[in-house]
Design an enzyme around this catalytic site. Sequence first.
Site, mmCIF file in Angstrom:
data_model
loop_
_atom_site.group_PDB
_atom_site.id
_atom_site.type_symbol
_atom_site.label_atom_id
_atom_site.label_comp_id
_atom_site.label_asym_id
_atom_site.label_seq_id
_atom_site.Cartn_x
_atom_site.Cartn_y
_atom_site.Cartn_z
ATOM 1 N N LYS A 256 -9.484 -4.188 12.805
ATOM 2 C CA LYS A 256 -8.336 -3.644 13.540
ATOM 3 C C LYS A 256 -8.103 -4.391 14.861
ATOM 4 C CE LYS A 256 -6.898 -0.618 10.587
ATOM 5 N NZ LYS A 256 -5.670 -0.910 9.824
ATOM 6 N N ASP B 140 2.411 -1.794 -4.488
ATOM 7 C CA ASP B 140 0.984 -1.432 -4.440
ATOM 8 C C ASP B 140 0.281 -2.214 -5.528
ATOM 9 O OD1 ASP B 140 -1.555 0.032 -4.123
ATOM 10 O OD2 ASP B 140 -0.336 1.483 -3.038
ATOM 11 N N ILE B 141 -1.049 -2.148 -5.519
ATOM 12 C CA ILE B 141 -1.815 -2.939 -6.489
ATOM 13 C C ILE B 141 -1.763 -2.315 -7.885
ATOM 14 C CG2 ILE B 141 -4.055 -1.853 -6.000
ATOM 15 C CD1 ILE B 141 -5.183 -4.814 -6.088
ATOM 16 N N TYR C 107 -14.435 -2.123 9.898
ATOM 17 C CA TYR C 107 -13.059 -1.623 9.998
ATOM 18 C C TYR C 107 -12.504 -1.875 11.401
ATOM 19 C CZ TYR C 107 -9.351 1.984 9.785
ATOM 20 O OH TYR C 107 -8.170 2.679 9.824
ATOM 21 N N GLY D 35 0.832 -1.214 0.000
ATOM 22 C CA GLY D 35 0.000 0.000 0.000
ATOM 23 C C GLY D 35 0.855 1.248 0.000
ATOM 24 N N LEU E 176 1.543 3.435 -2.131
ATOM 25 C CA LEU E 176 1.097 4.647 -2.829
ATOM 26 C C LEU E 176 -0.165 5.226 -2.182
ATOM 27 C CD1 LEU E 176 1.776 3.556 -6.530
ATOM 28 C CD2 LEU E 176 3.345 4.503 -4.840
ATOM 29 N N GLY E 177 -0.515 4.726 -1.009
ATOM 30 C CA GLY E 177 -1.712 5.199 -0.301
ATOM 31 C C GLY E 177 -1.430 6.393 0.598
ATOM 32 N N GLN E 178 -2.363 6.654 1.504
ATOM 33 C CA GLN E 178 -2.322 7.866 2.338
ATOM 34 C C GLN E 178 -1.049 7.938 3.182
ATOM 35 O OE1 GLN E 178 -5.039 7.902 5.605
ATOM 36 N NE2 GLN E 178 -4.819 10.080 5.991
ATOM 37 N N ASP F 213 -0.540 -7.440 -5.129
ATOM 38 C CA ASP F 213 -1.906 -7.500 -4.609
ATOM 39 C C ASP F 213 -1.796 -8.251 -3.287
ATOM 40 O OD1 ASP F 213 -4.427 -8.354 -3.875
ATOM 41 O OD2 ASP F 213 -5.016 -8.970 -5.896
HETATM 42 N N1 SER Z 1 -8.656 7.607 9.601
HETATM 43 C C1 SER Z 1 -9.300 6.348 9.785
HETATM 44 C C2 SER Z 1 -10.703 6.376 9.326
HETATM 45 O O1 SER Z 1 -11.364 7.359 9.615
HETATM 46 C C3 SER Z 1 -9.281 5.948 11.219
HETATM 47 O O2 SER Z 1 -8.221 5.148 11.453
HETATM 48 O O3 SER Z 1 -11.168 5.446 8.740
#
Ligand code: SER
Length: 314
Positions: free
Chosen positions: A145, A34-35, A141, A8, A10-12, A52
Amino acid sequence: MKRIMITGALGQIGSELTLKLRELYGADYVVATDIKKNDSEAFSDGPFEIVDVTDLKTMVEVAKKYNVYTVMHLAALLSAPAEAKPVFAWNLNMGGLMNALETARELNAQFFTPSSIGAFGPTTPKDNTPQDTIMRPTTMYGVNKVAGDLLADYYYYKFGVDTRGLRFPGLISYVALPGGGTTDYAVEIYYEAIKNGKYTSYIDKGTYMDMMYMPDALNAIVDLMEADPGRLIHRNSFNVTAMSFNPEEIAAEIAKNVPGFEISYNVDPIRQKIADSWPNSIDATAAKEEWGFNTDYDLNKMTKDMIEKLRQKL
Ligand code: SER
């Protein structure tokens, strides 16, 4: 040469973490995966491979090709898209994590993955949320986690993999846009302030959430990974935060720098419900005590920097 592999990338978080680690350890030492490709510096400034994360075979092959000694697993779906596609989110977030842990085990590599304030739920103490407390999240999510925290601890106890993680709050940055987080309003608000002088928030007034500026988040990752393992009582994952604010407070801070800036509200019930299930503010004492976690940016300093950088960028 032994290298760090990032999924990941190239992500945030990845698009900045990749550059930071290349700056610290040398461009060739950090393999971005990255994918798909994009035109960011993280893609063009050093080794890059398509991976992937649901494909274990390719992940292990790439890790072996580069003789990887640290796996940083960042590829995941954030809270709002995970709520829209819960089965897909489970498969990607948990399948990807399992594969990344297996890769670390096979390569005998150190391991990092970000956890989140999303791991907490409505029955968690809301203020000054302790490191060790009730964790019954009500989002996919969050379920991912918590399960991820447990799984990464399991790989440490069972297989001796040096797994370490951080429960990040909302991360704010002017570089890469986040993809569907509940906390993203606190990023969008800066863009809209510069572009239009106003912002309509999908999070309601009075809603407190923890936040952190990206430079502090990147330093925290490096500090945690370099920490003496003998000092770590916890591993997956440490509460970390730099500030807690609500939409009115960030808007007031922005208005000091963008005269006339105004906030209005059009609440998104899905993201509001997610936000309401998360803590108001978490306690990072364990991270401070066990590996010296600290931050440079509060709301005031972050806002000045965001506005200056976004004025140049936009
Ligand atoms: N920034 C994330 C979200 O809001 C929280 O870990 O999904």
